[in-house]
Design a protein around this motif. Structure first.
Motif, mmCIF file in Angstrom:
data_model
loop_
_atom_site.group_PDB
_atom_site.id
_atom_site.type_symbol
_atom_site.label_atom_id
_atom_site.label_comp_id
_atom_site.label_asym_id
_atom_site.label_seq_id
_atom_site.Cartn_x
_atom_site.Cartn_y
_atom_site.Cartn_z
ATOM 1 N N GLY A 110 2.069 3.567 -1.496
ATOM 2 C CA GLY A 110 1.387 4.706 -0.904
ATOM 3 C C GLY A 110 1.528 4.751 0.604
ATOM 4 O O GLY A 110 1.521 3.722 1.278
ATOM 5 N N LYS A 111 1.628 5.951 1.139
ATOM 6 C CA LYS A 111 1.836 6.132 2.580
ATOM 7 C C LYS A 111 0.539 6.077 3.376
ATOM 8 O O LYS A 111 0.550 5.864 4.582
ATOM 9 N N GLU B 246 -3.946 7.773 -0.650
ATOM 10 C CA GLU B 246 -3.017 7.621 -1.770
ATOM 11 C C GLU B 246 -3.170 6.246 -2.413
ATOM 12 O O GLU B 246 -3.147 6.113 -3.644
ATOM 13 N N ARG B 247 -3.326 5.235 -1.595
ATOM 14 C CA ARG B 247 -3.486 3.861 -2.109
ATOM 15 C C ARG B 247 -4.733 3.742 -2.964
ATOM 16 O O ARG B 247 -4.693 3.191 -4.074
ATOM 17 N N PHE C 50 -6.342 6.090 -4.471
ATOM 18 C CA PHE C 50 -6.242 6.922 -5.677
ATOM 19 C C PHE C 50 -5.559 6.147 -6.800
ATOM 20 O O PHE C 50 -6.050 6.092 -7.933
ATOM 21 N N SER D 88 0.254 1.841 -5.741
ATOM 22 C CA SER D 88 -0.681 1.803 -4.613
ATOM 23 C C SER D 88 -0.074 1.095 -3.408
ATOM 24 O O SER D 88 -0.409 1.404 -2.261
#
Length: 366
Positions: free
Chosen positions: A24-25, A29-30, A32, A21
């Motif tokens: 993550g970009k 995403e983080r 998730f 996380s």
């Protein structure tokens, strides 16, 4: 063995997803990866059946309207959740799932942006199994973890509010609140960084080598101040049970790590003046660990302040001085916690209690 593998998979896989996380970009995403990590630790705790020493005790409290009434004013949020599910005639497992959710969600809410994986590993390696037994106290400690971050940000209103919420699940959170008040007492930097840390370390060592003398004075002080109920524990065969297992290496590892934190008080306080609270809590934790090495009941004292080494370990890598030594010390402590988690996952029964962790079973296999 399958249960041991299962427990360790949960700890390390969830830590891995928390680490992802951070890489993550974007926020999607983080969140998730954090969501996956959350489910990995929450679901097994929520659906466990007869896993944990106090599982049946909490079930008895839930099923007894008379017994749950005793918590109405003492720990009202714990009472309310049980009362609510009783009132709607819900299945008792909803109570366990609710507390597991709160414990996990509040801890995740406290997570900062950087090096989150480290805080996650420290928190769950030291408190996940504890949340199976001391369920109320574990939830309270999650609130206290969140409160500590607010204290370090000088948001004192939120610190007091969050610790009071924690106390509504378990009164031990009031000790964290009291420590916060004590940390706000103005003291000179020389006292905080030199004299008091040396006294703290000296007292820890003295307690370690002169246990009987310390216990004698503790009993006398409790009697003098009128806390005769707690003084009576010292002669209680129920509460004052001596430990009959372990080599003491685990205690030494915890105490040495705590003493290293206290020894570095100056570095912590130069980083943030409010880290003084962390030093106070670490001292209380170390004393609790030393006392618990001899007498079982003091384990709850160590558990009350366990967020101190968790937070101190997380912040240790952020100190600008002695980075390599700090990494070495923290690395050794992480290895120790890993080995301890493996041992705890075996669920070895003692003369004091059966941890009831192995084999793991769910409510669906009831």
């Amino acid at each position: 063995m399958a249960t041991v593998i299962f427990y360790n998979f949960i700890l390390f896989s969830s830590t891995f997803f928390v680490w992802l996380s951070e890489k993550g970009k974007g926020n999607l995403e983080r969140y998730f990866f954090l969501g996956v990590a959350f489910l990995l630790v929450f679901v097994p705790a929520a659906i466990r059946f007869d896993v944990g020493t106090d599982y049946l005790n909490y079930l008895r409290i839930f099923e007894s309207s008379w017994e749950i009434e005793s918590y109405k004013y003492k720990e009202p949020l714990f009472y309310f959740i049980n009362w609510f599910y009783q009132s709607i005639d819900a299945h008792f497992q909803w109570m366990f799932a609710t507390f597991a959710f709160m414990f996990t969600a509040v801890a995740f809410k406290a997570y900062p942006r950087k090096q989150t994986w480290l805080l996650h590993f420290l928190f769950f390696s030291m408190l996940w199994f504890f949340s199976f037994n001391g369920m109320r106290q574990a939830v309270a400690l999650a609130w206290c973890l969140l409160a500590l971050f607010r204290f370090f940000e000088k948001r004192y209103f939120w610190f007091f509010s969050l610790t009071i919420i924690g106390a509504m699940f378990h009164q031990s959170a009031l000790f964290i609140l009291a420590a916060g008040v004590a940390a706000l007492v103005p003291l000179g930097m020389h006292l905080k960084t030199r004299i008091i840390p040396i006294f703290f370390i000296g007292f820890i060592v003295f307690t370690f080598v002169s246990m009987n003398l310390v216990l004698l004075y503790m009993e006398q002080i409790l009697q003098i101040v009128g806390l005769t109920k707690y003084a009576s524990y010292f002669s209680s065969t129920k509460h004052f049970v001596s430990r009959e297992f372990g080599s003491g290496i685990g205690v030494l590892a915890k105490v040495l790590f705590a003493m290293y934190i206290i020894w570095n008080s100056k570095a912590y306080i130069q980083q943030n003046k409010n880290y003084w609270l962390l030093i106070i809590l670490t001292f209380a934790y170390a004393v609790g660990v030393v006392l618990a090495n001899e007498i079982i009941i003091f384990g709850r004292m160590a558990d009350t302040f366990v967020i101190a080494p968790i937070m101190a370990g997380y912040l240790l890598l952020q100190l600008p001085k002695n980075r390599q030594l700090n990494r070495l010390v923290l690395g050794c402590f992480v290895v120790f916690l890993t080995l301890s988690f493996v041992k705890d996952s075996m669920g070895v029964e003692t003369s004091y209690a059966d941890p009831k962790r192995n084999p793991y079973q769910t409510i669906f296999s009831k």
